[in-house]
Design an enzyme around this catalytic site. Structure first.
Site, mmCIF file in Angstrom:
data_model
loop_
_atom_site.group_PDB
_atom_site.id
_atom_site.type_symbol
_atom_site.label_atom_id
_atom_site.label_comp_id
_atom_site.label_asym_id
_atom_site.label_seq_id
_atom_site.Cartn_x
_atom_site.Cartn_y
_atom_site.Cartn_z
ATOM 1 N N HIS A 1 0.865 -1.191 0.000
ATOM 2 C CA HIS A 1 0.000 0.000 0.000
ATOM 3 C C HIS A 1 0.890 1.226 0.000
ATOM 4 O O HIS A 1 1.295 1.720 1.053
ATOM 5 C CB HIS A 1 -0.922 -0.034 1.221
ATOM 6 C CG HIS A 1 -1.953 1.059 1.245
ATOM 7 N ND1 HIS A 1 -3.153 0.942 1.898
ATOM 8 C CD2 HIS A 1 -1.965 2.307 0.702
ATOM 9 C CE1 HIS A 1 -3.845 2.058 1.755
ATOM 10 N NE2 HIS A 1 -3.138 2.919 1.044
ATOM 11 N N HIS B 1 1.403 4.815 -2.404
ATOM 12 C CA HIS B 1 1.074 5.680 -3.547
ATOM 13 C C HIS B 1 2.372 6.327 -4.002
ATOM 14 O O HIS B 1 3.006 7.044 -3.208
ATOM 15 C CB HIS B 1 0.080 6.764 -3.124
ATOM 16 C CG HIS B 1 -1.196 6.209 -2.571
ATOM 17 N ND1 HIS B 1 -2.335 6.050 -3.325
ATOM 18 C CD2 HIS B 1 -1.505 5.746 -1.332
ATOM 19 C CE1 HIS B 1 -3.297 5.531 -2.574
ATOM 20 N NE2 HIS B 1 -2.816 5.331 -1.356
ATOM 21 N N HIS C 1 -9.447 1.017 -1.626
ATOM 22 C CA HIS C 1 -9.447 1.639 -0.307
ATOM 23 C C HIS C 1 -10.887 1.560 0.213
ATOM 24 O O HIS C 1 -11.822 1.963 -0.498
ATOM 25 C CB HIS C 1 -9.062 3.118 -0.397
ATOM 26 C CG HIS C 1 -7.599 3.377 -0.593
ATOM 27 N ND1 HIS C 1 -6.869 2.810 -1.604
ATOM 28 C CD2 HIS C 1 -6.735 4.169 0.101
ATOM 29 C CE1 HIS C 1 -5.605 3.238 -1.520
ATOM 30 N NE2 HIS C 1 -5.506 4.062 -0.502
ATOM 31 N N GLU D 1 -11.449 3.245 5.602
ATOM 32 C CA GLU D 1 -10.431 4.146 6.182
ATOM 33 C C GLU D 1 -11.211 5.204 6.964
ATOM 34 O O GLU D 1 -11.182 5.234 8.185
ATOM 35 C CB GLU D 1 -9.581 4.783 5.073
ATOM 36 C CG GLU D 1 -8.510 5.754 5.574
ATOM 37 C CD GLU D 1 -7.782 6.499 4.443
ATOM 38 O OE1 GLU D 1 -8.317 6.566 3.314
ATOM 39 O OE2 GLU D 1 -6.674 7.037 4.699
ATOM 40 N N ASP E 1 1.745 3.954 2.890
ATOM 41 C CA ASP E 1 0.736 4.814 2.252
ATOM 42 C C ASP E 1 1.382 5.974 1.478
ATOM 43 O O ASP E 1 1.578 5.867 0.268
ATOM 44 C CB ASP E 1 -0.263 5.323 3.303
ATOM 45 C CG ASP E 1 -1.634 5.664 2.733
ATOM 46 O OD1 ASP E 1 -1.852 5.437 1.539
ATOM 47 O OD2 ASP E 1 -2.496 6.168 3.491
ATOM 48 N N ASP E 2 1.690 7.066 2.168
ATOM 49 C CA ASP E 2 2.296 8.256 1.536
ATOM 50 C C ASP E 2 3.453 8.725 2.426
ATOM 51 O O ASP E 2 3.335 9.749 3.120
ATOM 52 C CB ASP E 2 1.251 9.366 1.413
ATOM 53 C CG ASP E 2 0.052 8.927 0.600
ATOM 54 O OD1 ASP E 2 0.161 8.853 -0.625
ATOM 55 O OD2 ASP E 2 -0.981 8.617 1.216
HETATM 56 N N1 ADE Z 1 -4.424 8.787 -1.844
HETATM 57 C C1 ADE Z 1 -3.222 8.819 -1.285
HETATM 58 N N2 ADE Z 1 -3.283 8.407 -0.023
HETATM 59 C C2 ADE Z 1 -4.576 8.087 0.226
HETATM 60 C C3 ADE Z 1 -5.285 7.597 1.350
HETATM 61 N N3 ADE Z 1 -4.685 7.343 2.516
HETATM 62 N N4 ADE Z 1 -6.612 7.398 1.238
HETATM 63 C C4 ADE Z 1 -7.232 7.669 0.095
HETATM 64 N N5 ADE Z 1 -6.612 8.125 -0.987
HETATM 65 C C5 ADE Z 1 -5.289 8.329 -0.930
HETATM 66 ZN ZN ZN Z 2 -3.707 4.797 0.407
#
Ligand code: ADE
Ligand code: ZN
Length: 338
Positions: free
Chosen positions: A16, A18, A196, A199, A277-278
């Site tokens: 996971h 991006h 996703h 969340e 994630d990011d």
């Molecule tokens: N795009 C990038 N990170 C995300 C996240 N945590 N949830 C939804 N979209 C995303």
């Molecule tokens: Zn994500």
């Protein structure tokens, strides 16, 4: 026990991630300069200071604005290769990464430009760093189903380089059911699906992702615990959850890491994985996610071993590769116990 070294040493898979979320402020500044893009920030410090989020949307607003510095094939290559170098130094052996074509094609960047840059870097990463990969195209769920379908049409000529499609961006108000037709077409074309769900959105969205989009994994999924029947189903069908602890705290899904429900998810028998994630926005890559979560929740070595195994078991690798990676995880833990 020295969990720091163990977490570094254990072979890892990241499921996971991006790729746009790996854009570090230093690279954002450098690309802004290289491409003559003006940013609303004067320095790397100012960019970092802007990363105070109150929820998913407040993050996405900044995240999409930052992505505007990505313009050329080389930019996408540099972004992706920088992530892979970092992953290699964290002993990540396999990655399944998301990219959001609409973030770029809506700014006039050709699909082929971004796909070529990302894919070239992934191939170079496999050759030079030994990290295997899968690429997952995500649709932005705040945009229409017709726009997602147009993106899929654009992508299908390149489907040999894609393994799956996913669904990301603003969750609440954009349920999986909005994209049933798009995912049906992707499935017909032989692509796998993930989404996703759970969340910020309710457990019902996880049900929809399973029933309507036939997903193989749920990205995040932490709200599943609100629905006992759903948890039983996820355990029974062994649908993995790609959990991102630092992201969840930064976006206020949980107030603190100590309050994260990862322990409960594991105890329920779910196939849980830890991911970043990011990472450029949320304060840590996969190793920091593991280390801080281990500390906050007191995870045991056995739980870490399960999490490391789960990531390979939940991957889209062939069975023999999964077995080989799980063996290599087990070797590291056996050596640590000896
Ligand atoms: N795009 C990038 N990170 C995300 C996240 N945590 N949830 C939804 N979209 C995303
Ligand atoms: Zn994500």
């Amino acid at each position: 026990m020295d969990f720091t070294q163990l977490i570094k040493d254990m072979p890892k898979a990241e499921l996971h991630l991006h790729i746009e979320g790996t854009l570090e402020p230093e690279l954002m500044m450098a690309l802004a300069e290289r491409n003559g893009v003006s940013l609303p920030y004067k320095s790397v410090e100012e960019i970092r200071q802007a990363y105070e989020f109150s929820d998913l949307q407040s993050f996405l607003d900044i995240y999409y604005a930052g992505a505007a510095v990505l313009q050329t094939r080389q930019d996408f290559y540099d972004l992706t290769y920088a992530y892979l170098e970092r992953a290699a130094s964290d002993n990540v052996r396999h990655v399944e990464i998301f990219f959001d074509p609409q973030t770029h094609t809506d700014r006039g960047i050709a699909f082929e430009v971004l796909l070529d840059g990302i894919h070239d870097a992934l191939q170079a990463g496999e050759e030079k760093l030994g990290i295997t990969f899968r690429l997952i195209l995500c649709f932005l769920r705040h945009l229409s189903a017709d726009e997602a379908m147009a993106t899929l049409d654009e992508a299908l000529p390149y489907k040999d380089r894609l393994h799956a499609v996913g669904l990301d961006s603003s969750e609440v108000g954009h349920p999986p059911s909005k994209f049933t037709r798009v995912f049906d077409r992707a499935l017909d074309a032989g692509l796998l699906t993930v989404a996703h769900a759970g969340e910020e959105g309710p457990p019902e969205y996880i049900h929809e992702a399973l029933d309507l989009l036939q997903v193989r994994r749920i990205d995040h999924g932490v709200r599943c615990l609100e629905d006992e029947e759903l948890v039983k189903r996820l355990v029974r069908e062994q649908i993995p959850l790609t959990v991102c602890p630092l992201s969840n705290v930064k976006l206020r899904v949980f107030d603190t890491l100590q309050q994260h429900n990862l322990n409960e998810l594991l105890q329920a028998g779910l196939c849980v994985t830890i991911n970043s994630d990011d990472p450029a926005y949320f304060g840590g890559y996969i190793v920091e996610n593991f280390q801080q979560t281990q500390k906050a929740l007191g995870l045991s070595a056995t739980q870490l071993q399960t999490l490391a195994q789960n990531a390979f078991k939940a991957s889209f690798l062939p069975a023999e590769d999964i077995e080989r990676h799980v063996d290599s995880v087990n070797k590291v833990f056996a050596a640590q116990r000896a």
